[in-house]
Design a protein around this motif. Structure first.
Motif, PDB file in Angstrom:
ATOM      1  N   ARG A 199       0.812  -1.218   0.000  1.00 49.22           N
ATOM      2  CA  ARG A 199       0.000   0.000   0.000  1.00 49.22           C
ATOM      3  C   ARG A 199       0.843   1.264   0.000  1.00 49.22           C
ATOM      4  NH1 ARG A 199      -4.819  -1.349   4.395  1.00 49.22           N
ATOM      5  NH2 ARG A 199      -5.788  -3.070   3.218  1.00 49.22           N
ATOM      6  N   GLU A 200       1.966   1.217   0.695  1.00 46.85           N
ATOM      7  CA  GLU A 200       2.819   2.405   0.800  1.00 46.85           C
ATOM      8  C   GLU A 200       3.456   2.791  -0.534  1.00 46.85           C
ATOM      9  OE1 GLU A 200       5.591   2.427   4.115  1.00 46.85           O
ATOM     10  OE2 GLU A 200       4.422   0.838   5.063  1.00 46.85           O
ATOM     11  N   LEU A 201       3.435   1.898  -1.499  1.00 50.24           N
ATOM     12  CA  LEU A 201       4.079   2.164  -2.786  1.00 50.24           C
ATOM     13  C   LEU A 201       3.085   2.499  -3.890  1.00 50.24           C
ATOM     14  CD1 LEU A 201       6.729  -0.713  -2.805  1.00 50.24           C
ATOM     15  CD2 LEU A 201       7.122   1.695  -2.268  1.00 50.24           C
ATOM     16  N   ARG A 202       1.787   2.396  -3.602  1.00 51.04           N
ATOM     17  CA  ARG A 202       0.778   2.507  -4.661  1.00 51.04           C
ATOM     18  C   ARG A 202       0.774   3.856  -5.369  1.00 51.04           C
ATOM     19  NH1 ARG A 202      -4.417  -0.590  -1.908  1.00 51.04           N
ATOM     20  NH2 ARG A 202      -3.499  -2.691  -1.992  1.00 51.04           N
ATOM     21  N   ASP A 203       1.044   4.941  -4.643  1.00 51.81           N
ATOM     22  CA  ASP A 203       0.994   6.266  -5.267  1.00 51.81           C
ATOM     23  C   ASP A 203       2.390   6.803  -5.573  1.00 51.81           C
ATOM     24  OD1 ASP A 203       1.780   6.532  -2.665  1.00 51.81           O
ATOM     25  OD2 ASP A 203       0.679   8.407  -2.319  1.00 51.81           O
ATOM     26  N   LYS A 204       3.400   5.924  -5.501  1.00 51.94           N
ATOM     27  CA  LYS A 204       4.782   6.355  -5.725  1.00 51.94           C
ATOM     28  C   LYS A 204       5.183   6.090  -7.174  1.00 51.94           C
ATOM     29  CE  LYS A 204       5.468   7.271  -1.298  1.00 51.94           C
ATOM     30  NZ  LYS A 204       4.138   6.931  -0.768  1.00 51.94           N
ATOM     31  N   ARG A 205       5.968   7.027  -7.725  1.00 51.61           N
ATOM     32  CA  ARG A 205       6.527   6.810  -9.061  1.00 51.61           C
ATOM     33  C   ARG A 205       8.038   6.981  -8.987  1.00 51.61           C
ATOM     34  NH1 ARG A 205       5.077   5.835 -14.074  1.00 51.61           N
ATOM     35  NH2 ARG A 205       6.537   6.424 -15.726  1.00 51.61           N
ATOM     36  N   PHE A 206       8.735   6.009  -9.534  1.00 51.23           N
ATOM     37  CA  PHE A 206      10.193   5.984  -9.459  1.00 51.23           C
ATOM     38  C   PHE A 206      10.814   6.396 -10.794  1.00 51.23           C
ATOM     39  CE2 PHE A 206       8.584   3.307  -6.163  1.00 51.23           C
ATOM     40  CZ  PHE A 206       9.445   3.526  -5.089  1.00 51.23           C
ATOM     41  N   ASP A 207      11.995   6.996 -10.698  1.00 52.92           N
ATOM     42  CA  ASP A 207      12.733   7.411 -11.894  1.00 52.92           C
ATOM     43  C   ASP A 207      13.830   6.408 -12.196  1.00 52.92           C
ATOM     44  OD1 ASP A 207      11.400   9.935 -12.359  1.00 52.92           O
ATOM     45  OD2 ASP A 207      12.432  10.684 -10.566  1.00 52.92           O
ATOM     46  N   VAL A 208      14.149   6.306 -13.473  1.00 51.12           N
ATOM     47  CA  VAL A 208      15.214   5.412 -13.931  1.00 51.12           C
ATOM     48  C   VAL A 208      16.267   6.246 -14.635  1.00 51.12           C
ATOM     49  CG1 VAL A 208      15.768   3.523 -15.527  1.00 51.12           C
ATOM     50  CG2 VAL A 208      13.705   3.398 -14.106  1.00 51.12           C
ATOM     51  N   SER A 209      17.532   5.923 -14.409  1.00 49.69           N
ATOM     52  CA  SER A 209      18.626   6.672 -15.023  1.00 49.69           C
ATOM     53  C   SER A 209      18.489   6.707 -16.544  1.00 49.69           C
ATOM     54  CB  SER A 209      19.974   6.055 -14.634  1.00 49.69           C
ATOM     55  OG  SER A 209      20.005   4.669 -14.939  1.00 49.69           O
ATOM     56  N   ASP A 210      18.991   7.783 -17.145  1.00 50.75           N
ATOM     57  CA  ASP A 210      18.857   7.955 -18.596  1.00 50.75           C
ATOM     58  C   ASP A 210      19.610   6.895 -19.379  1.00 50.75           C
ATOM     59  OD1 ASP A 210      17.260  10.172 -18.256  1.00 50.75           O
ATOM     60  OD2 ASP A 210      18.932  11.586 -18.316  1.00 50.75           O
ATOM     61  N   LYS A 211      20.634   6.309 -18.760  1.00 52.98           N
ATOM     62  CA  LYS A 211      21.399   5.260 -19.414  1.00 52.98           C
ATOM     63  C   LYS A 211      21.789   4.219 -18.372  1.00 52.98           C
ATOM     64  CE  LYS A 211      25.590   6.414 -20.616  1.00 52.98           C
ATOM     65  NZ  LYS A 211      26.729   7.142 -21.222  1.00 52.98           N
ATOM     66  N   PRO A 212      22.105   3.007 -18.799  1.00 49.99           N
ATOM     67  CA  PRO A 212      22.512   1.989 -17.829  1.00 49.99           C
ATOM     68  C   PRO A 212      23.788   2.393 -17.102  1.00 49.99           C
ATOM     69  CG  PRO A 212      22.026   1.006 -19.975  1.00 49.99           C
ATOM     70  CD  PRO A 212      22.067   2.481 -20.184  1.00 49.99           C
ATOM     71  N   MET A 213      23.872   2.040 -15.833  1.00 53.40           N
ATOM     72  CA  MET A 213      25.075   2.308 -15.054  1.00 53.40           C
ATOM     73  C   MET A 213      26.137   1.222 -15.265  1.00 53.40           C
ATOM     74  SD  MET A 213      24.736   5.150 -13.285  1.00 53.40           S
ATOM     75  CE  MET A 213      24.222   5.731 -14.903  1.00 53.40           C
ATOM     76  N   PHE A 214      25.666  -0.009 -15.530  1.00 47.77           N
ATOM     77  CA  PHE A 214      26.578  -1.120 -15.743  1.00 47.77           C
ATOM     78  C   PHE A 214      25.987  -2.066 -16.781  1.00 47.77           C
ATOM     79  CE2 PHE A 214      27.059   0.235 -11.320  1.00 47.77           C
ATOM     80  CZ  PHE A 214      28.426   0.489 -11.266  1.00 47.77           C
TER      81      PHE A 214
END
Length: 262
Positions: free
Chosen positions: A206-221
């Protein structure tokens, strides 16, 4: 009496043949250790269907029978190190190369940085991770470049197999970012949709339902995924797997099996 002796001889020969066959079957069955993932309640998440499809491909190509066993990742490595079977989903590190015998790469995966909150960090290279606290799964490595930067450029915290707990840790700023490998996705936008619409949804917290995560523009590895055994153990099995990878790569069948494997 002659007929009876002949019958007993046939029975004995049949039993010997059966026992030899049973021994061959037993020898051809190999324990295959797989990574455990947990849901928000700490319950084990079933292995995705695609992994079973990959296992069936290698069974067909090698003539072996694999017994999949899901374990916490560190325990899976210990069982492999002790010569009790082989492991799948393993990546290389300097320390692992000393202790394990690796197959050829089954697939290459891109390892992305996942963050929460604004502004979105502009991670472009490993150097941009300097001084950061990074969350990874317990017992994980993300390849040789990651291994060389670990403890030098950034600090690593190994977290549980619970997807929800790892995401919540990033939200609470107990880690600056988490690393997540994704296969066969080329753009940050694709990965971001996958993270938010599949991974976070799968976490069912439930604590994650309204959360939006960002992803780096390019892979790190960039990392590679392998089968592996302890040094000196199951060498013939890894050799058969290598030959199956060669055949499957040349025929294109392996690429078909791996399609949609995220």
């Amino acid at each position: 009496m002659f007929r009876l002796r002949s019958l007993l001889l046939c029975v004995c020969l049949s039993m010997n043949a059966f026992n030899a066959f049973a021994q061959e079957v037993k020898k051809a069955t190999v324990k295959l250790f797989l990574q455990e993932n947990l849901d928000a309640q700490g319950r084990q998440i079933p292995v995705e269907a695609k992994v079973h499809e990959i296992i069936r491909f290698f069974e067909k190509e090698t003539g072996l029978t694999f017994e999949p066993i899901i374990l916490p990742w560190k325990r899976a490595q210990v069982e492999t190190q002790n010569g009790h079977g082989i492991i799948y989903g393993f990546s290389k590190s300097v320390e692992r190369l000393r202790r394990f015998h690796f197959s050829q790469a089954v697939i290459t995966e891109k390892v992305w940085a996942i963050t929460y909150g604004k502004p979105k960090p502009n991670f472009q290279s490993v150097e941009d991770l300097r001084g950061k606290v990074i969350s990874i799964g317990r017992g994980f490595s993300h390849g040789l470049e990651f291994d060389q930067a670990r403890g030098v450029v950034f600090t690593v915290e190994e977290d549980s197999a619970s997807i929800a707990s790892r995401f919540k840790k990033v939200v609470a700023k107990r880690s600056d970012l988490m690393l997540w490998p994704v296969r066969q996705m080329e753009t940050s936008r694709e990965v971001e949709d996958y993270v938010n619409k599949v991974l976070v949804a799968q976490a069912s917290d439930r604590e994650l339902r309204d959360k939006r995560f960002d992803v780096s523009d390019k892979p790190m590895f960039y990392d590679t995924v392998h089968f592996a055994s302890a040094q000196g153990k199951f060498v013939d099995v890894i050799d058969k797997i290598d030959k199956a990878i060669d055949r499957g790569t040349k025929s294109g069948e392996l690429a078909k099996v791996l399609k949609g494997y995220h």
